[in-house]
Structures are given as C-alpha cells and as structure tokens.
Design a protein around this motif. Structure first.
Motif, PDB file in Angstrom:
ATOM      1  N   ALA A  50       0.936  -1.323   0.122  1.00 13.03           N
ATOM      2  CA  ALA A  50      -0.048  -0.126  -0.190  1.00 13.03           C
ATOM      3  C   ALA A  50       0.874   1.248   0.079  1.00 13.03           C
ATOM      4  O   ALA A  50       0.640   2.180  -0.553  1.00 13.03           O
ATOM      5  CB  ALA A  50      -0.997   0.050   1.061  1.00 13.03           C
ATOM      6  N   VAL A  51       2.032   1.257   0.744  1.00 15.98           N
ATOM      7  CA  VAL A  51       2.796   2.390   0.735  1.00 15.98           C
ATOM      8  C   VAL A  51       3.744   2.347  -0.600  1.00 15.98           C
ATOM      9  O   VAL A  51       3.679   3.759  -1.253  1.00 15.98           O
ATOM     10  CB  VAL A  51       4.002   2.097   1.914  1.00 15.98           C
ATOM     11  N   THR A  54       0.590   4.306  -3.070  1.00 19.96           N
ATOM     12  CA  THR A  54       0.188   5.628  -2.814  1.00 19.96           C
ATOM     13  C   THR A  54       1.189   6.553  -3.305  1.00 19.96           C
ATOM     14  O   THR A  54       2.389   6.418  -3.264  1.00 19.96           O
ATOM     15  CB  THR A  54       0.100   5.532  -1.431  1.00 19.96           C
ATOM     16  N   THR A  56       0.027  10.059  -2.344  1.00 20.75           N
ATOM     17  CA  THR A  56      -0.565  11.027  -1.635  1.00 20.75           C
ATOM     18  C   THR A  56       0.126  11.357  -0.411  1.00 20.75           C
ATOM     19  O   THR A  56       0.201  10.107   0.377  1.00 20.75           O
ATOM     20  CB  THR A  56      -2.042  10.799  -1.492  1.00 20.75           C
ATOM     21  N   VAL A  59      -2.161   9.998   2.878  1.00 19.65           N
ATOM     22  CA  VAL A  59      -2.425   8.422   2.859  1.00 19.65           C
ATOM     23  C   VAL A  59      -0.996   7.881   3.459  1.00 19.65           C
ATOM     24  O   VAL A  59      -0.876   6.987   4.349  1.00 19.65           O
ATOM     25  CB  VAL A  59      -2.610   7.834   1.564  1.00 19.65           C
ATOM     26  N   THR A  60       0.089   8.454   3.066  1.00 18.73           N
ATOM     27  CA  THR A  60       1.691   7.902   3.391  1.00 18.73           C
ATOM     28  C   THR A  60       1.647   8.299   5.235  1.00 18.73           C
ATOM     29  O   THR A  60       2.070   7.449   5.678  1.00 18.73           O
ATOM     30  CB  THR A  60       2.519   8.625   2.732  1.00 18.73           C
ATOM     31  N   LEU A  63      -0.515   5.761   6.861  1.00 15.34           N
ATOM     32  CA  LEU A  63       0.274   4.419   7.127  1.00 15.34           C
ATOM     33  C   LEU A  63       1.415   4.433   7.810  1.00 15.34           C
ATOM     34  O   LEU A  63       1.712   3.436   8.719  1.00 15.34           O
ATOM     35  CB  LEU A  63       0.467   3.975   5.594  1.00 15.34           C
ATOM     36  N   ARG A 130       7.560   7.613   2.264  1.00 11.13           N
ATOM     37  CA  ARG A 130       7.227   6.496   1.489  1.00 11.13           C
ATOM     38  C   ARG A 130       8.211   5.384   1.761  1.00 11.13           C
ATOM     39  O   ARG A 130       8.055   4.329   2.261  1.00 11.13           O
ATOM     40  CB  ARG A 130       6.928   6.492   0.271  1.00 11.13           C
ATOM     41  N   THR A 259      -6.475  -1.945   3.066  1.00  6.90           N
ATOM     42  CA  THR A 259      -5.687  -0.903   2.817  1.00  6.90           C
ATOM     43  C   THR A 259      -4.957  -0.815   1.486  1.00  6.90           C
ATOM     44  O   THR A 259      -4.727   0.236   0.869  1.00  6.90           O
ATOM     45  CB  THR A 259      -4.521  -0.839   3.996  1.00  6.90           C
ATOM     46  N   SER A 263      -5.599   2.061  -1.215  1.00  3.96           N
ATOM     47  CA  SER A 263      -4.552   2.955  -1.839  1.00  3.96           C
ATOM     48  C   SER A 263      -4.689   2.850  -3.438  1.00  3.96           C
ATOM     49  O   SER A 263      -4.544   3.843  -4.017  1.00  3.96           O
ATOM     50  CB  SER A 263      -3.274   2.365  -1.139  1.00  3.96           C
ATOM     51  N   TRP A 264      -5.247   1.615  -3.865  1.00  2.00           N
ATOM     52  CA  TRP A 264      -5.233   1.639  -5.306  1.00  2.00           C
ATOM     53  C   TRP A 264      -6.457   2.497  -5.768  1.00  2.00           C
ATOM     54  O   TRP A 264      -6.320   3.005  -6.833  1.00  2.00           O
ATOM     55  CB  TRP A 264      -5.703   0.135  -5.507  1.00  2.00           C
ATOM     56  N   ARG A 267      -5.425   6.282  -5.712  1.00  2.00           N
ATOM     57  CA  ARG A 267      -4.366   6.575  -6.751  1.00  2.00           C
ATOM     58  C   ARG A 267      -5.053   6.471  -8.042  1.00  2.00           C
ATOM     59  O   ARG A 267      -4.697   7.435  -8.878  1.00  2.00           O
ATOM     60  CB  ARG A 267      -3.235   5.632  -6.744  1.00  2.00           C
TER      61      ARG A 267
END
Length: 270
Positions: A50-51, A54, A56, A59-60, A63, A130, A259, A263-264, A267
């Motif tokens: 997920a990291v 992403t 964004t 979101v980072t 996480l 990230r 998660t 994230s997908w 994005r």
C-alpha cells in the motif's frame, strides 16, 4: 582501539547487540508477537505494498501512523525502530534531493540562479516518507518475529524454495561474517600499541581487507560443505510449531487487504 579499526569494532558489536535485542523483543508479549507468523508476514507485506502504491502525502502519513501504532502495540521502542529504519530513507532523500530544483512548479526559494519549487520539495518529502514507512514496516516484522518463524511462514505461504534458501543462508552467514571480521580487528589491535593516525588506520584496513576476503571465501566453502554433509540438498526446515489462526489474525490480514485496495482506489480510481 583507535582510528578506523576501532570504529569498525564498535560497529560490529553494535550490529550484534541489535540482533540480540531484536530476539528479546520477539520473545515479548506484544500484538504482532501473538499473531501467526503467516498472518503477520502477509499483513506487513500488504501494508508495504500500500505504501508503494500511494502517491498521496495524507495516505502516507496515515500508513506511518499505523506503523507507529503497531510498534506501540507490539512493545517495540520507537527509538530503536527509528534507528533501524533511518539510514535507508535518509540515503534516498539525498539521492532524490536534486528533484527539488529539477521539477517545475512555483518557486519557493531562489539563490545563485537555482530555484527550489514546491513540486520538487513535495516530491522529495513524499518519496522519503514512503521509503521510511516501508522500511519501518519491514523492520517491524523482523523485530517482532523470530527468523526461524519467518522462514517457516515463507515456506507455508509457498514462497519459492530458492528464495527461502538465499534468505536463510544469508542470515546465518552474516554471523560468521561479523565474527571473522571481529577476529581480524581484535588480532590487529592486540599487536599494536599507542594511538594510530588516520593514514595508519587506512593502511591497516588495506592489509586486513585482503586477508578478510580470503578467509570469508574459505569460510563460505566450509559452510557449504557442512550443509551438504547434513543434507543440504533438501530445503531449509526450521523448527517451528504451526499455530492456529484466530480471529485477530484474519482481522489483521483483512485490514491490510483493505488498505491495499484503498490505496489503489485513491491513486487510480479517483
């Protein structure tokens, strides 16, 4: 012990101490320590994925907060986790730092004909966060799970045997690697009196490097012969009892899967 050689001894002992400290943390009663290694490995791999997905900052950061929460629940000292995870993101930040002036955008600072843009700064900050979050997640699974359990979980998850072999042998050989280097360094210091200069330290390093390379190759050949004598043609079989997967394990894996999907969607789906 002074100079480059003395600092090498300190680095070696520090690395060994960190390994033993990680074993103590893995034996404690924390959240990830109570989870099945297969569930922990899948969940952490999912969060790391997920990291990677992403792009964004929000979101980072979210996480990263999840990583800190998992560390606190697993009784992992944040200072130790930060120390294990800081080198790679700092190096990455240094590598991508030129992007701060190469990417077009609104100028934030300009000096000597070089303009730092907001898009460049955002890219450097996001990339560093990230990388740092991903490395922290991988460090978390290493700290909270014994290595033999990680290998057993990889086998149970049908990871290719060749990859499991490489990881297992590399881990075991690192201890021999450090031990051989420490012997050479201590042998040098036992035959030296007084403080050494910088030039003398580098001269000793050049002398040690050749001997260390030859001894490392010889030790590797002996390790290979020992493995073959003990049935090295078979895949590694660590002693690890199979645990029963409970509701918390399923919930952790489901959270990691959600998660990744989130994230997908953020994005590519928005």
């Amino acid at each position: 012990m002074t100079g480059v050689v003395g600092r090498s001894v300190e680095a070696i002992t520090g690395a060994l101490r960190s390994v033993f400290a990680a074993e103590r943390i893995a034996a404690s009663d924390g959240f990830l320590q109570r989870r099945d290694p297969r569930a922990s490995l899948c969940a952490v791999a999912g969060l790391a994925l997920a990291v990677m997905i992403t792009r964004t900052l929000a979101v980072t950061l979210l996480l990263g907060a999840v990583t800190v929460a998992l560390a606190r629940l697993s009784k992992v000292p944040l200072r130790r986790l930060l120390a294990r995870s800081a080198v790679v993101p700092l190096t990455s930040a240094f590598i991508v730092l030129p992007q701060a002036v190469l990417l077009p955008g609104d100028v934030l600072v300009e000096a000597f004909g070089i303009a730092v843009t907001d898009a460049g700064v955002s890219y450097v900050v996001l990339f560093t966060l990230r990388v740092g979050t991903g490395v922290a997640l991988l460090s978390l699974i290493v700290v909270t799970t014994r290595f033999s359990s990680v290998i057993a979980a990889m086998k149970a998850l049908r990871v290719p045997v060749a990859l499991v072999w490489v990881i297992a042998v590399t881990y075991r050989y690192l201890f021999l690697f450090f031990d051989e280097l420490q012997r050479l360094v201590l042998a040098r210091n036992s035959r030296t009196a007084g403080r050494s200069t910088v030039r003398g330290g580098w001269r000793d390093v050049k002398r040690i490097a050749g001997t260390f390379l030859l001894r490392t190759i010889d030790r590797g050949e002996r390790v290979g012969r020992g493995m073959r004598a003990r049935g090295g043609a078979r895949p590694p079989s660590p002693y690890d009892r199979t645990r029963t997967v409970d509701g918390c394990d399923y919930a952790l894996v489901a959270f990691a899967a959600a998660t990744v999907i989130g994230s997908w969607v953020i994005r590519w789906g928005l």
